[in-house]
Every structure is written in C-alpha cells, then in structure tokens.
Write an enzyme that holds these catalytic residues in place. Structure first.
Site, short mmCIF file in Angstrom:
data_model
loop_
_atom_site.label_atom_id
_atom_site.label_comp_id
_atom_site.label_asym_id
_atom_site.label_seq_id
_atom_site.Cartn_x
_atom_site.Cartn_y
_atom_site.Cartn_z
N ASP A 1 3.06 8.24 -9.07
CA ASP A 1 2.49 7.77 -10.32
C ASP A 1 1.09 8.38 -10.43
O ASP A 1 0.73 9.27 -9.65
CB ASP A 1 2.48 6.24 -10.39
CG ASP A 1 1.52 5.60 -9.41
OD1 ASP A 1 0.91 6.31 -8.57
OD2 ASP A 1 1.36 4.36 -9.47
N HIS A 2 0.32 7.89 -11.38
CA HIS A 2 -1.03 8.42 -11.61
C HIS A 2 -1.92 8.25 -10.38
O HIS A 2 -2.72 9.12 -10.07
CB HIS A 2 -1.66 7.73 -12.83
CG HIS A 2 -1.64 6.23 -12.75
ND1 HIS A 2 -0.49 5.51 -13.02
CD2 HIS A 2 -2.58 5.34 -12.39
CE1 HIS A 2 -0.74 4.22 -12.86
NE2 HIS A 2 -2.01 4.08 -12.47
N CYS B 1 2.44 6.07 -4.47
CA CYS B 1 1.75 5.39 -5.57
C CYS B 1 0.53 4.75 -4.94
O CYS B 1 0.24 5.01 -3.77
CB CYS B 1 2.67 4.40 -6.30
SG CYS B 1 3.18 2.95 -5.37
N THR C 1 -0.38 1.74 -3.70
CA THR C 1 -0.14 1.05 -2.42
C THR C 1 1.10 1.58 -1.71
O THR C 1 1.29 1.29 -0.53
CB THR C 1 0.08 -0.46 -2.64
OG1 THR C 1 1.28 -0.64 -3.41
CG2 THR C 1 -1.12 -1.10 -3.32
N GLY C 2 1.94 2.28 -2.41
CA GLY C 2 3.22 2.74 -1.87
C GLY C 2 4.32 1.72 -2.04
O GLY C 2 5.50 2.05 -1.97
N GLY D 1 5.36 -0.25 -4.76
CA GLY D 1 6.19 -0.18 -5.96
C GLY D 1 7.17 0.97 -5.93
O GLY D 1 8.36 0.80 -6.23
N HIS E 1 14.30 5.91 14.17
CA HIS E 1 15.13 4.70 14.21
C HIS E 1 15.86 4.41 12.91
O HIS E 1 16.93 3.80 12.94
CB HIS E 1 14.27 3.48 14.56
CG HIS E 1 13.75 3.52 15.95
ND1 HIS E 1 13.07 2.45 16.50
CD2 HIS E 1 13.79 4.47 16.91
CE1 HIS E 1 12.72 2.76 17.74
NE2 HIS E 1 13.14 3.98 18.01
N ARG F 1 -3.87 5.29 -2.22
CA ARG F 1 -5.24 4.75 -2.28
C ARG F 1 -5.76 4.29 -0.92
O ARG F 1 -6.90 3.87 -0.81
CB ARG F 1 -5.31 3.59 -3.28
CG ARG F 1 -5.16 4.06 -4.71
CD ARG F 1 -5.37 2.93 -5.69
NE ARG F 1 -5.36 3.44 -7.06
CZ ARG F 1 -4.84 2.81 -8.09
NH1 ARG F 1 -4.29 1.62 -7.93
NH2 ARG F 1 -4.89 3.35 -9.29
N ARG G 1 22.46 3.47 18.83
CA ARG G 1 22.50 2.10 18.29
C ARG G 1 21.95 2.02 16.87
O ARG G 1 22.31 1.14 16.10
CB ARG G 1 21.73 1.15 19.20
CG ARG G 1 20.23 1.36 19.22
CD ARG G 1 19.54 0.48 20.26
NE ARG G 1 18.11 0.50 20.14
CZ ARG G 1 17.30 1.41 20.65
NH1 ARG G 1 17.81 2.43 21.34
NH2 ARG G 1 15.99 1.33 20.50
N ARG H 1 23.19 0.23 12.69
CA ARG H 1 22.30 -0.54 11.82
C ARG H 1 22.15 0.12 10.46
O ARG H 1 22.16 -0.56 9.43
CB ARG H 1 20.95 -0.70 12.51
CG ARG H 1 21.07 -1.50 13.79
CD ARG H 1 19.83 -1.42 14.63
NE ARG H 1 20.05 -2.13 15.88
CZ ARG H 1 19.38 -1.91 16.98
NH1 ARG H 1 18.41 -1.00 17.00
NH2 ARG H 1 19.63 -2.59 18.07
#
Length: 149
Positions: free
Chosen positions: A9-10, A66, A68-69, A71, A99, A110, A133, A137
């Site tokens: 994003d911006h 973005c 905070t990452g 969203g 993993h 940011r 393993r 998962r």
C-alpha cells in the site's frame, strides 16, 4: 529468471521499490502488483492479484508490505494456497521458510529500516523448507485440509 510478486500500500511503497531493486541485483525478476505511489490506497487491491500470481505459479514467491504488515498479511492469507508470514527479524523469516514454507514474505514497512529489510529478505531467500513433520502441519492449513466441518 525467477519471478517474485511484489505488493504494497502507500505506506510500503518506498520500501517496495527499494527491495525490487535489491531483488533484481540478486538475479530475480520483480513483478509489481502495485501500488504505484504514496497516495492513500487500499492494500487488498494489490494483495489479491499478488496472491493469485503466487498461487497460479506465475510467480515463485512474493514480498509484500504495508505499514504494520498486518492488513496485507491477513488479506494474502485469505487465499487457500498462500502462506504469508509477517517478519520483522531475520530469524522469523528463516523459520517461516524452514517450518511453514512461507510463500509470501510480509514486512512491516513502518517498523523496519531498509538495512533490516535486506537482512530479513536475505534470511528468507537463504532458507529452505525442512519438510518432515512440518509437511503434515502445512497440509492442514487450507480449510479443505483441516478435517473440520
């Protein structure tokens, strides 16, 4: 040449452009799904096309960001074939690949410097999925593979 999907994003625009150039220097071909400016925009508009490109095999993996990452990671992970991992330290990126076989690396634009971002990207690129393993998962991540009703 290995294609790498990029989306932001911006808030992630500047870091995205910086990392696209870094990836080129390492011999990868960046495929930019946007955004194309620092003008306010909505990360899902760019995350969905990038995720689709990774799911389809058009791109081998992706790098997204973005502010905070969070969203963009949430949006990417709505796709059944995506394992997007939000990483703010090299060790997290390494483990996400080893993993979880993360196929999209997500950065909090940011909260990491360009220098830190390079270390995180390098850790991701230098790591290999361990299998074993972890395969069991990962097979349970998609809703269709969870055994739930």
């Amino acid at each position: 040449m290995t294609k790498v999907a990029f989306a932001s994003d911006h808030a992630g625009y500047g870091l995205k452009n910086f990392l696209k150039e870094y990836i080129k220097e390492k011999g990868f071909e960046p495929v930019d799904f946007g955004t194309d400016s620092e003008e306010s925009c909505d990360y899902p508009d760019y995350a969905h096309p990038a995720a689709t490109a990774v799911e389809s095999g058009e791109c081998e993996f992706g790098i997204a960001m973005c502010g905070t990452g969070n969203g963009i990671a949430m949006t990417l992970n709505k796709h059944q074939g995506i394992r997007a991992a939000l990483c703010w330290a090299p060790e997290l990126a390494e483990l996400a690949k080893q993993h979880n076989n993360a196929n999209i690396l997500v950065l909090p634009a940011r909260f990491v410097s360009k220098e830190e971002a390079i270390k995180i990207v390098d850790a991701y690129l230098d790591s290999k999925f361990e299998g074993g393993r972890h395969e069991r998962r990962i097979a349970k991540i998609p809703v269709a593979g969870c055994g739930c009703k």
